[in-house]
Scaffold this active site. Structure first.
Site, mmCIF file in Angstrom:
data_model
loop_
_atom_site.group_PDB
_atom_site.id
_atom_site.type_symbol
_atom_site.label_atom_id
_atom_site.label_comp_id
_atom_site.label_asym_id
_atom_site.label_seq_id
_atom_site.Cartn_x
_atom_site.Cartn_y
_atom_site.Cartn_z
ATOM 1 N N ASN A 449 -2.385 -4.057 1.750
ATOM 2 C CA ASN A 449 -2.347 -4.913 0.561
ATOM 3 C C ASN A 449 -2.502 -4.068 -0.697
ATOM 4 O OD1 ASN A 449 -2.680 -7.697 -0.823
ATOM 5 N ND2 ASN A 449 -4.428 -6.519 -1.566
ATOM 6 N N GLU A 450 -1.542 -4.199 -1.590
ATOM 7 C CA GLU A 450 -1.561 -3.587 -2.916
ATOM 8 C C GLU A 450 -1.917 -2.097 -2.899
ATOM 9 O OE1 GLU A 450 -3.976 -5.905 -5.557
ATOM 10 O OE2 GLU A 450 -2.565 -7.574 -5.604
ATOM 11 N N PRO A 451 -1.240 -1.306 -2.077
ATOM 12 C CA PRO A 451 -1.445 0.137 -2.140
ATOM 13 C C PRO A 451 -0.739 0.719 -3.364
ATOM 14 C CG PRO A 451 0.332 -0.340 -0.641
ATOM 15 C CD PRO A 451 -0.194 -1.681 -1.098
ATOM 16 N N VAL A 481 1.934 -5.948 1.463
ATOM 17 C CA VAL A 481 1.902 -6.766 0.254
ATOM 18 C C VAL A 481 1.794 -5.842 -0.948
ATOM 19 C CG1 VAL A 481 0.624 -8.543 -0.985
ATOM 20 C CG2 VAL A 481 0.890 -8.689 1.506
#
Length: 651
Positions: A449-451, A481
């Site tokens: 998520n959101e790297p 994501v």
């Protein structure tokens, strides 16, 4: 302000050992059967945090060699729960380092005296790094705070006259650039402001780093020759269901396997023999998502019966696995379940509640599922880590579709893209797929998520990680994501579905809801033009303090949250006719975060409060989701509130 030495973890205890001592093989959920028993160890455990300067005292004094109470004062600690919010100690709430748990268990006599009985200790979740001893003997280590691990303790409990065992765990919640999720330890060296050795744990995610034994701990038994793992994949040929199975056995190479598939009435509809094969189910009842079919979430039972002839005599083992027969596919513009377009209208969640923190709790779980069904939600993402197995089982039973996410949240630093980090991430995906591969509710894996997926090493990292996940499970799509720019994202080429988080008129253009439609539509068009893949609006929302009202709407008021959602919905209604295949609100309920000037006792973006009471946006979203359900599937009347009816919860 400077970071501590490279071996920051060393200052907090022993080095990170590899998890090679954790059992290899399967990770079937412990179910009772004619050949298997289980003993739950939930309840009060003895607990002690190691407040020594180096957090080493417990190891130096070998607290695991004797009852923990002999090492000094202990607390009663409920399991499962996080340790942070149970007491009144401010130091314990924000503690970083090693904590110690202990429980003595009395075993049934047969467990300790029958050499044909295999006794296994299973820990559902220990956040983050755990070392386990039984009767002072080291039996297991595990890295990662969200997935189960086991140790075969048969020899220890069957080697002496005692019918009890003392289970000791040391758990460290320290996060480093190579853990999942990552973090850093920062040492404050200004002697005019901080005492000697003062440090803080920095994290790169927006939820509180709760720690402890978060899920059930139990003992269970199998025969010494036993069913170790089962893998099921399903398909459909016209009105015939296809169930391909593969069964792994440990303890002997000489055995027989019988396989029976039973319908919900207990009638055998297909059968086979051997460790692998295909079962054909005529007039199949498919597993459908909630609100997509008049009879959703149909589950068959796969009964596996093992017999073997050992030197000591015949051995038998029985295991029953719930099976939902369904297919999943992705096209350029659609997400298909059983060949029909599926639109995700659901939520993002957290395992989070008052007092218990991230501790598993049945009443809370049932309440959440009642609210999901009332809301008309058909899906959620396990943001931002794997949830408890019992959650997944209820999703199977009630048709709630799951995007199953790894704890890869907050991958921000270049160090977190190293080979060490990648290797651990690959292992975590292996553990996650091994645990959840047979759940029909799981329709897609999310690896992160959101790297910072615009960094150069992200391309190789996500290419490798996604390919590995697909190799583990070719039957499901894989995503991560993102909140990166569509032109800069180096991981997006490798996903099957584009999942995008955006917070227009919240984290920028504060208060200006009039720009949402233009900005959101432009973002969708850019992503689709670049990749020609279906898109899910995987997060959107606004912070809202329940009871705050402003008209005209102002930020943090209930009116502002409603207004922001309405602006998003106008664009989603346009684009879902094209290539947008889902929308997941952030968040289902308010949740705890680290303290900061930006957070008023946690994140308030929930449509429900942390106590599960609705804000105005919950009613707005309910009206929308039932309207979407009316357009996309067969279901009961939206006028009737949905709840879990007559459920025995016999999982």
């Amino acid at each position: 302000m400077s970071r501590g030495p490279a071996g920051a973890w060393v200052a907090l205890g022993p080095l990170l050992w590899t998890c090679g001592l954790a059992l290899e093989g399967g990770m079937l959920y412990p179910r009772e059967s004619p050949s298997r028993e289980r003993k739950d160890l939930d309840g009060l455990w003895s607990f002690r945090a190691d407040f020594s300067d180096g957090r080493r005292q417990g190891f130096e004094q070998q607290w695991y060699r004797a009852p923990l109470r002999e090492s000094g004062p202990t607390l009663d600690m409920p399991v499962p729960s996080s340790f942070n919010d149970v007491g009144q100690d401010r130091q314990l709430r924000s503690f970083v380092g090693w904590v110690w748990y202990e429980r003595e268990a009395t075993l049934p006599r047969r467990w300790s005296q029958d050499p044909g009985t295999r006794v296994v200790l299973r820990i559902g979740s220990a956040h983050y790094y755990a070392i386990v001893w039984v009767n002072g003997v080291h039996v297991a280590e595990h890295e990662g705070g969200h997935l189960p691990f086991e140790a075969d303790i048969s020899k220890l409990v069957q080697s002496g006259p005692l019918s009890s065992c003392r289970i000791t765990l040391a758990i460290n919640n320290t996060l480093t650039p190579h853990t999942l999720p990552p973090g850093t330890i920062v040492y404050k060296t200004d002697a005019s402001k901080y005492p000697k050795g003062y440090f803080v744990q920095n994290t790169y995610f927006d939820f509180f780093n709760y720690a402890g034994l978060h899920r059930p701990v139990l003992l269970y038994t199998t025969p010494t020759t036993y069913i170790d793992d089962i893998t099921v994949t399903t398909g459909v040929d016209q009105d015939t269901g296809l169930v391909d199975y593969q069964i792994f056995v440990q303890g002997s190479e000489h055995f027989q396997l019988e396989v029976y598939l039973l319908d919900e009435e207990g009638k055998v509809v297909a059968q086979g023999t051997g460790s692998q094969g295909r079962l054909q189910v005529p007039n199949v009842h498919l597993w459908w998502p909630y609100l997509m079919h008049e009879h959703p979430a149909y589950l068959y039972s796969l009964e596996v019966r093992l017999t073997a002839q050992m030197a000591a005599g015949p051995v038998s083992d029985f295991y029953t696995l719930p099976v939902g027969i369904r297919t999943v596919a992705v096209t350029e513009r659609q997400f298909l379940i059983n060949g029909k377009p599926f639109y995700f209208h659901g939520v993002n969640k957290h395992e989070d509640a008052d007092i218990r923190g991230k501790g598993f709790d049945w009443p809370l779980l049932v309440k959440d599922f009642n609210l999901l069904r009332w809301l008309g939600a058909n899906a959620f993402r396990t943001s931002h880590y794997p949830y408890a197995e019992e959650v997944m089982q209820l999703c199977d039973r009630y048709g709630i579709v799951v995007i199953d996410e790894s704890p890869g949240v907050g991958i921000m630093l270049v160090q977190s893209y190293s080979n060490v980090s990648l290797q651990h991430h690959l292992e975590v995906m292996g553990e996650l797929v091994r645990r959840d591969k047979n759940h029909p509710s799981v329709v897609m894996w999310s690896v992160a998520n959101e790297p910072t997926s615009f960094l150069k090493p992200a391309a190789y990292y996500f290419k490798t990680l996604i390919a590995h996940t697909k190799a583990l499970d070719p039957s499901r799509p894989v995503t991560f994501v993102t909140n990166s720019n569509y032109e800069a994202d180096l991981g997006a080429p490798y996903v099957d579905v584009i999942c995008v988080n955006s917070y227009y008129s919240w984290y920028h253009d504060y208060g200006h809801m009039e720009v949402i439609q233009l900005q959101l539509a432009t973002e969708f068009e850019n992503w689709y033009r670049t990749y020609q893949k279906p898109i899910i609006q995987s997060e959107y929302g606004a912070e809202t303090i329940a009871g705050f009202h402003q008209d005209p709407p102002l930020m943090f008021s209930e009116e502002y949250q409603k207004g922001l959602l309405e602006q998003y919905h106008l664009v989603l209604d346009q684009k879902r006719k094209e290539y947008v295949v889902g929308e997941l609100i952030w968040n289902f309920a308010d949740f705890m975060t680290d303290q900061s000037p930006q957070r008023a006792v946690g994140n308030r973006k929930g449509i429900f409060t942390r106590q599960r009471q609705p804000k105005a946006a919950a009613f707005l979203l309910r009206e929308r989701y039932w309207k979407l359900a009316n357009e996309t599937g067969h279901h009961r009347s939206a006028a009737k509130s949905q709840c879990l009816e007559n459920s025995p919860f016999a999982l």
